[in-house]
Design an enzyme around this catalytic site. Structure first.
Site, PDB file in Angstrom:
ATOM      1  N   LYS A 110      -1.285   0.204  -3.705  1.00  0.00           N
ATOM      2  CA  LYS A 110      -1.574  -0.417  -2.466  1.00  0.00           C
ATOM      3  C   LYS A 110      -0.792  -1.742  -2.284  1.00  0.00           C
ATOM      4  O   LYS A 110      -0.618  -2.548  -3.430  1.00  0.00           O
ATOM      5  CB  LYS A 110      -3.037  -0.405  -1.871  1.00  0.00           C
ATOM      6  N   TYR A 148      -2.452   8.565   6.698  1.00  0.00           N
ATOM      7  CA  TYR A 148      -4.066   8.409   6.885  1.00  0.00           C
ATOM      8  C   TYR A 148      -4.642   9.239   7.969  1.00  0.00           C
ATOM      9  O   TYR A 148      -5.756   8.845   8.489  1.00  0.00           O
ATOM     10  CB  TYR A 148      -4.470   6.995   6.657  1.00  0.00           C
ATOM     11  N   PHE A 203     -12.763   2.653  10.182  1.00  0.00           N
ATOM     12  CA  PHE A 203     -11.913   1.616   9.249  1.00  0.00           C
ATOM     13  C   PHE A 203     -10.444   1.882   9.431  1.00  0.00           C
ATOM     14  O   PHE A 203      -9.656   1.419   8.800  1.00  0.00           O
ATOM     15  CB  PHE A 203     -12.344   1.473   7.983  1.00  0.00           C
ATOM     16  N   ARG A 230      -8.263  10.402 -10.274  1.00  0.00           N
ATOM     17  CA  ARG A 230      -9.579  10.123  -9.555  1.00  0.00           C
ATOM     18  C   ARG A 230     -10.045   9.343 -10.704  1.00  0.00           C
ATOM     19  O   ARG A 230     -10.911   8.331 -10.331  1.00  0.00           O
ATOM     20  CB  ARG A 230     -10.064  11.337  -8.807  1.00  0.00           C
ATOM     21  N   THR A 280     -14.304   4.919  -4.661  1.00  0.00           N
ATOM     22  CA  THR A 280     -13.911   4.315  -3.352  1.00  0.00           C
ATOM     23  C   THR A 280     -14.218   2.763  -3.394  1.00  0.00           C
ATOM     24  O   THR A 280     -13.392   1.881  -3.071  1.00  0.00           O
ATOM     25  CB  THR A 280     -13.988   4.962  -2.177  1.00  0.00           C
ATOM     26  N   ARG A 334     -10.303   0.372  -9.966  1.00  0.00           N
ATOM     27  CA  ARG A 334     -11.047  -0.186  -9.005  1.00  0.00           C
ATOM     28  C   ARG A 334     -12.028  -1.052  -9.385  1.00  0.00           C
ATOM     29  O   ARG A 334     -12.373  -2.147  -8.933  1.00  0.00           O
ATOM     30  CB  ARG A 334     -11.599   0.879  -7.918  1.00  0.00           C
ATOM     31  N   ASN A 372      -8.391  -1.717  -2.468  1.00  0.00           N
ATOM     32  CA  ASN A 372      -9.019  -1.401  -3.683  1.00  0.00           C
ATOM     33  C   ASN A 372      -7.954  -0.638  -4.706  1.00  0.00           C
ATOM     34  O   ASN A 372      -8.203   0.069  -5.446  1.00  0.00           O
ATOM     35  CB  ASN A 372     -10.065  -0.021  -3.349  1.00  0.00           C
ATOM     36  N   HIS A 382      -4.389   4.536  -4.556  1.00  0.00           N
ATOM     37  CA  HIS A 382      -4.812   5.664  -3.752  1.00  0.00           C
ATOM     38  C   HIS A 382      -4.199   6.966  -4.588  1.00  0.00           C
ATOM     39  O   HIS A 382      -3.564   6.846  -5.408  1.00  0.00           O
ATOM     40  CB  HIS A 382      -3.903   5.870  -2.278  1.00  0.00           C
ATOM     41  N   GLU A 393       0.726  14.997   0.549  1.00  0.00           N
ATOM     42  CA  GLU A 393       1.060  13.735   0.216  1.00  0.00           C
ATOM     43  C   GLU A 393       2.278  13.321  -0.605  1.00  0.00           C
ATOM     44  O   GLU A 393       3.057  12.408  -0.216  1.00  0.00           O
ATOM     45  CB  GLU A 393       0.002  12.908  -0.267  1.00  0.00           C
TER      46      GLU A 393
END
Ligand code: IDP
Ligand code: MG
Length: 137
Positions: A9, A49, A57, A85, A91, A102, A112, A115, A126
């Site tokens: 990100k 998203y 958010f 993950r 998250t 993270r 964070n 993704h 995606e």
């Protein structure tokens, strides 16, 4: 072999964490099959998203995701969706396990660092959002 989409990100790119993140994936035996740096428009971030459009958010998240360049990657390996993950962590960085990206680098529940797709169907969608078949090696 399974594939998933990973994104570093804007906070991760700005903080020069690209090498660190890629090192963690490769160190876990994951192969990078495609990679590009892009700066999404706000409209593109909103499309990406779209599943979160009802969340409070959504506006803030899509502003953040279009605030600077990101690095999108296709990762490949056995069980790579779940492996990615696990390497990312929860998250909310406050709940992320020590040693996860993270936990180690996130500064905020929104900012964070990474993704990762959460299931085979979303991974497929995606990946296609960022890459065409010629770009995946
Ligand atoms: P994930 O990235 O771990 O899959 P999601 O629930 O899919 O988490 O949320 C997408 C992104 O939206 C998160 O990575 C984070 O940047 C942001 N986000 C999630 N929950 C919140 C929140 O409660 N406040 C602000 N941002 C959030
Ligand atoms: Mg998600």
């Amino acid at each position: 072999m399974e594939k998933t989409l990973s994104i570093i990100k804007p906070d991760g790119v700005e903080r020069k964490l690209v090498g660190e993140v890629v090192k963690r994936f490769e160190g876990a035996g994951i192969r990078v099959a495609a990679m590009k740096m892009v700066h999404l428009t706000s409209e593109q971030a909103k499309l990406f998203y779209a599943v979160h459009r009802e969340r409070p958010f959504y506006e803030s998240l899509t502003d953040f995701m279009s605030s600077g360049p990101i690095v999108a990657m296709v990762l490949e390996g056995d069980d790579v969706i779940q492996k990615n993950r696990d390497i990312m962590g929860a998250t909310n960085y406050k709940e992320a396990a020590p040693g996860t990206i993270r936990h180690d680098f996130a500064t905020d529940i929104e900012k964070n660092v990474v993704h990762g797709s959460d299931a085979p169907e979303t991974a497929k969608m995606e990946i296609a959002f960022f890459f065409n078949s010629l770009e995946i090696c």
